[in-house]
Design a protein around this motif. Structure first.
Motif, PDB file in Angstrom:
ATOM      1  N   ALA A 128      44.692  39.118  53.218  1.00 59.36           N
ATOM      2  CA  ALA A 128      44.005  39.752  54.271  1.00 59.36           C
ATOM      3  C   ALA A 128      42.829  40.725  53.925  1.00 59.36           C
ATOM      4  CB  ALA A 128      45.065  40.601  55.265  1.00 59.36           C
ATOM      5  N   THR A 129      42.093  41.128  54.988  1.00 59.35           N
ATOM      6  CA  THR A 129      41.039  41.814  54.308  1.00 59.35           C
ATOM      7  C   THR A 129      41.586  43.454  54.065  1.00 59.35           C
ATOM      8  OG1 THR A 129      39.364  40.738  55.829  1.00 59.35           O
ATOM      9  CG2 THR A 129      39.024  42.970  55.174  1.00 59.35           C
ATOM     10  N   ASN A 134      34.729  44.554  55.840  1.00 53.72           N
ATOM     11  CA  ASN A 134      34.393  43.392  56.852  1.00 53.72           C
ATOM     12  C   ASN A 134      33.000  43.239  57.012  1.00 53.72           C
ATOM     13  OD1 ASN A 134      33.286  45.568  58.287  1.00 53.72           O
ATOM     14  ND2 ASN A 134      35.172  45.839  59.501  1.00 53.72           N
ATOM     15  N   ASN A 135      32.030  43.424  56.126  1.00 54.77           N
ATOM     16  CA  ASN A 135      30.489  43.250  56.255  1.00 54.77           C
ATOM     17  C   ASN A 135      30.187  41.941  55.316  1.00 54.77           C
ATOM     18  OD1 ASN A 135      30.616  44.415  53.745  1.00 54.77           O
ATOM     19  ND2 ASN A 135      29.569  46.093  54.322  1.00 54.77           N
ATOM     20  N   ASP A 136      28.582  41.976  54.811  1.00 53.70           N
ATOM     21  CA  ASP A 136      28.242  40.875  54.283  1.00 53.70           C
ATOM     22  C   ASP A 136      28.623  40.782  52.897  1.00 53.70           C
ATOM     23  OD1 ASP A 136      26.965  43.005  53.964  1.00 53.70           O
ATOM     24  OD2 ASP A 136      24.878  41.795  54.062  1.00 53.70           O
ATOM     25  N   ILE A 137      29.051  41.918  52.192  1.00 55.09           N
ATOM     26  CA  ILE A 137      29.812  42.095  51.036  1.00 55.09           C
ATOM     27  C   ILE A 137      31.224  42.120  50.857  1.00 55.09           C
ATOM     28  CG2 ILE A 137      30.248  43.707  49.189  1.00 55.09           C
ATOM     29  CD1 ILE A 137      27.330  44.970  49.718  1.00 55.09           C
ATOM     30  N   GLY A 138      31.915  42.855  52.091  1.00 53.52           N
ATOM     31  CA  GLY A 138      33.239  42.817  52.188  1.00 53.52           C
ATOM     32  C   GLY A 138      34.158  41.410  52.411  1.00 53.52           C
ATOM     33  N   VAL A 139      33.289  40.743  53.407  1.00 49.60           N
ATOM     34  CA  VAL A 139      34.033  39.354  53.630  1.00 49.60           C
ATOM     35  C   VAL A 139      34.179  38.475  52.364  1.00 49.60           C
ATOM     36  CG1 VAL A 139      33.546  37.352  55.053  1.00 49.60           C
ATOM     37  CG2 VAL A 139      33.527  39.313  56.151  1.00 49.60           C
ATOM     38  N   PRO A 140      33.036  38.169  51.841  1.00 42.54           N
ATOM     39  CA  PRO A 140      33.222  37.346  50.503  1.00 42.54           C
ATOM     40  C   PRO A 140      34.130  37.747  49.615  1.00 42.54           C
ATOM     41  CG  PRO A 140      31.036  38.070  50.593  1.00 42.54           C
ATOM     42  CD  PRO A 140      31.568  38.386  51.756  1.00 42.54           C
ATOM     43  N   SER A 142      36.865  39.550  50.148  1.00 42.99           N
ATOM     44  CA  SER A 142      38.093  39.525  50.960  1.00 42.99           C
ATOM     45  C   SER A 142      38.474  37.964  50.298  1.00 42.99           C
ATOM     46  CB  SER A 142      38.231  39.693  52.198  1.00 42.99           C
ATOM     47  OG  SER A 142      37.890  41.065  52.502  1.00 42.99           O
ATOM     48  N   LEU A 143      37.658  36.950  50.487  1.00 40.09           N
ATOM     49  CA  LEU A 143      37.863  35.447  50.418  1.00 40.09           C
ATOM     50  C   LEU A 143      38.104  35.416  48.782  1.00 40.09           C
ATOM     51  CD1 LEU A 143      35.129  33.855  52.521  1.00 40.09           C
ATOM     52  CD2 LEU A 143      37.452  34.211  53.104  1.00 40.09           C
ATOM     53  N   LEU A 144      37.654  36.181  48.056  1.00 37.28           N
ATOM     54  CA  LEU A 144      37.820  35.833  46.355  1.00 37.28           C
ATOM     55  C   LEU A 144      39.037  36.406  45.960  1.00 37.28           C
ATOM     56  CD1 LEU A 144      33.924  36.529  45.475  1.00 37.28           C
ATOM     57  CD2 LEU A 144      35.178  34.463  45.119  1.00 37.28           C
ATOM     58  N   LYS A 145      39.735  37.246  46.926  1.00 38.94           N
ATOM     59  CA  LYS A 145      41.206  37.649  46.617  1.00 38.94           C
ATOM     60  C   LYS A 145      42.129  36.387  46.949  1.00 38.94           C
ATOM     61  CE  LYS A 145      40.124  42.452  46.643  1.00 38.94           C
ATOM     62  NZ  LYS A 145      40.444  42.672  45.066  1.00 38.94           N
ATOM     63  N   ALA A 148      45.976  30.567  44.846  1.00 34.47           N
ATOM     64  CA  ALA A 148      46.473  29.450  45.006  1.00 34.47           C
ATOM     65  C   ALA A 148      47.709  29.340  45.881  1.00 34.47           C
ATOM     66  CB  ALA A 148      46.670  28.546  43.620  1.00 34.47           C
ATOM     67  N   ASP A 149      48.492  30.300  45.999  1.00 38.62           N
ATOM     68  CA  ASP A 149      49.942  30.091  46.706  1.00 38.62           C
ATOM     69  C   ASP A 149      49.600  30.694  48.030  1.00 38.62           C
ATOM     70  OD1 ASP A 149      49.606  32.545  45.704  1.00 38.62           O
ATOM     71  OD2 ASP A 149      51.634  32.980  45.204  1.00 38.62           O
ATOM     72  N   THR A 150      48.591  31.036  48.397  1.00 35.36           N
ATOM     73  CA  THR A 150      48.120  31.766  49.789  1.00 35.36           C
ATOM     74  C   THR A 150      48.500  30.717  50.985  1.00 35.36           C
ATOM     75  OG1 THR A 150      46.466  33.328  49.073  1.00 35.36           O
ATOM     76  CG2 THR A 150      46.474  33.061  51.398  1.00 35.36           C
ATOM     77  N   GLU A 151      49.264  31.137  51.856  1.00 39.67           N
ATOM     78  CA  GLU A 151      49.388  30.095  53.033  1.00 39.67           C
ATOM     79  C   GLU A 151      48.592  30.488  54.242  1.00 39.67           C
ATOM     80  OE1 GLU A 151      53.945  28.832  53.027  1.00 39.67           O
ATOM     81  OE2 GLU A 151      53.648  31.084  52.797  1.00 39.67           O
ATOM     82  N   LEU A 152      48.234  31.558  54.612  1.00 39.72           N
ATOM     83  CA  LEU A 152      47.409  32.052  55.560  1.00 39.72           C
ATOM     84  C   LEU A 152      46.541  33.235  55.151  1.00 39.72           C
ATOM     85  CD1 LEU A 152      49.669  31.989  58.766  1.00 39.72           C
ATOM     86  CD2 LEU A 152      47.909  30.511  58.414  1.00 39.72           C
ATOM     87  N   ALA A 153      45.113  33.163  55.592  1.00 40.16           N
ATOM     88  CA  ALA A 153      44.101  34.239  55.422  1.00 40.16           C
ATOM     89  C   ALA A 153      43.762  34.782  56.737  1.00 40.16           C
ATOM     90  CB  ALA A 153      43.007  33.747  54.533  1.00 40.16           C
ATOM     91  N   VAL A 154      43.756  36.105  57.020  1.00 41.47           N
ATOM     92  CA  VAL A 154      43.200  36.996  58.111  1.00 41.47           C
ATOM     93  C   VAL A 154      41.969  37.923  57.391  1.00 41.47           C
ATOM     94  CG1 VAL A 154      43.916  38.666  59.650  1.00 41.47           C
ATOM     95  CG2 VAL A 154      45.631  37.253  58.629  1.00 41.47           C
TER      96      VAL A 154
END
Length: 454
Positions: A128-129, A134-140, A142-145, A148-154
């Motif tokens: 999760a974030t 939560n902005n144009d820097i924070g969202v990517p 967050s995604l980059l964290k 491979a074993d992640t099942e859901l992302a928030v």
């Protein structure tokens, strides 16, 4: 440089960083450039400090240095967004898709995100974030964290401008979405409440276009109207939740949804499931958090988390970062909601505070920011509301409140301070004892400075 090539370098790194002050050895440093900063100037310093690679803009001194580890792109901000999206699409490997839940809203999105994360984590490996990145820097970032074993992302998405959400959904590519509410905030950027709704509604638009699923508060007339206009129930699956009984024009009569009935103006809340009523123990303060709790329960139940597990997760959740915190100090009881403020959240906080019983109520309030031409009107409205309340003392902080006081005058129990530091000095000289104190204000007023004095 092709994004696939950049991604191969990312996979050789131990993560991504954009600030040399907190950069970890082995990370990929991405040199972002803004109005008041230029990370390109620190790229060589990042490599010297142990960065595996440094991604820089073409044409900069770093790009021309020929230094080993320098990766050149046309636009580092765009490269960060593309890298986040590419990772979201490929992190689980070929043929596997990562479900992403995205949420936005005027108020409560960070608390709701944290509650959803807590509930889902009782059953799944969730990414999760962190905080409010939560902005144009924070969202990517967050995604980059995601691993491979992640099942859901928030993923939480914030917005100050009309096209922010429209851009961010293209980065995180959500399968599920939730708008907590639409209220008066960042009017300087959005122009009006309608502008806020159009911007937040881009999340609904994306989900409808990509066969996603929408969680929504069925008690919120504005959110229901946004779905009706888009004919969302005909295009995607909509999952309702609520905090009171409701009727819906777009749902069949027998539709079931998680339903919360507020039993006290402050925690705890009670959850009703058919004829059964269960206690929700929560460490959140404020009746306005009922919707946030309801959303987390709705998401949890949809993904197969049992009601008992969801309730235990909510009970364990401890609010932080000056959001909806109830704190008992040696001297007073504090309601700390000082991370941000706008007309909608101010009303919710005051409504809740007014319902609480105490003979010594104190309000310490910083002004609201980013309201544009509506600022004076909204602060005058807020001042009028404060005058009508039964509070022993009210301290107002910030120039916007000064303008409202100049227009309408104050009251015997109202005192003005230019800054929260000035208020802190006053509280040091005139300490408060045995009081119920609401501390709220926009981030720019830094109302957390007064908390050690309480």
């Amino acid at each position: 440089m092709e994004i696939s090539t950049l991604y191969s370098f990312f996979k050789e790194s131990s993560g991504v960083g954009t600030d040399t002050r907190i950069l970890k050895e082995g990370q990929m440093f991405i040199a972002l450039k803004g109005d008041n900063f230029d990370g390109n100037a620190y790229a060589l310093q990042a490599l010297a400090a142990g960065a595996r690679y440094a991604v820089v803009n073409a044409g900069t001194e770093a790009a021309e240095s020929g230094c080993e580890g320098i990766l050149v792109v046309e636009d580092t901000m765009k490269a960060l967004a593309e890298l986040g999206r590419y990772h979201r699409e490929h992190v689980l490997g070929e043929g596997r898709h990562l479900p992403v839940i995205a949420l936005t809203g005027t108020n409560g999105k960070t608390t709701t995100k944290e509650l959803i994360y807590s509930v889902l984590s009782s059953k799944y490996k969730v990414c999760a974030t962190q905080g409010n990145l939560n902005n144009d820097i924070g969202v990517p970032l967050s995604l980059l964290k995601i691993t491979a074993d992640t099942e859901l992302a928030v993923i939480e998405m914030g917005a100050n401008h009309p096209n922010d959400i429209e851009k961010l959904v293209q980065v995180c590519e959500p399968d599920y979405g939730l708008i907590t509410n639409v209220g008066k905030a960042h009017l300087l950027g959005f122009g009006s409440l309608e502008g806020v709704g159009r911007a937040k509604g881009k999340l609904y638009d994306y989900l409808i276009q990509h066969d996603g699923k929408i969680f929504y508060n069925a008690d919120d007339a504005l959110l229901k109207d946004m779905l009706i206009v888009r004919k969302a129930s005909q295009a995607v699956e909509t999952i309702p939740y609520g905090t009171r009984y409701w009727k819906s024009e777009i749902l069949p009569a027998d539709t079931k949804c998680p339903y919360l009935r507020l039993t006290l103006p402050v925690a705890p809340l009670s959850h009703r499931n058919t004829d059964e009523e269960l206690l929700v123990e929560t460490q959140l303060v404020g009746s306005y958090n009922a919707n946030n709790v309801a959303a987390a329960i709705a998401v949890g139940l949809y993904f197969g988390v049992s009601l008992s597990e969801a309730l235990m997760a909510i009970a364990r959740f401890v609010p932080s970062n000056n959001r909806s915190q109830l704190s008992h100090t040696e001297h007073n009881t504090l309601i700390i909601d000082a991370y941000n403020a706008n007309p909608t959240s101010m009303k919710a906080a005051l409504d809740n505070f007014e319902q609480m019983e105490d003979e010594n109520k104190i309000i310490l309030m910083g002004n609201m920011g980013e309201l544009g031409h509506d600022s004076l009107k909204e602060h005058r409205n807020l001042l009028a509301r404060l005058k009508s309340m039964e509070a022993k003392k009210i301290a107002l902080v910030g120039a916007e409140f000064q303008k409202a006081l100049d227009e309408d005058g104050g009251a015997d129990n109202i005192r003005y301070f230019a800054t929260s530091s000035d208020l802190a000095v006053y509280l040091g000289e005139e300490p408060l004892e045995s009081c119920l104190i609401l501390v709220k204000g926009s981030r720019s007023t830094a109302m957390e400075k007064v908390i050690p004095l309480l």
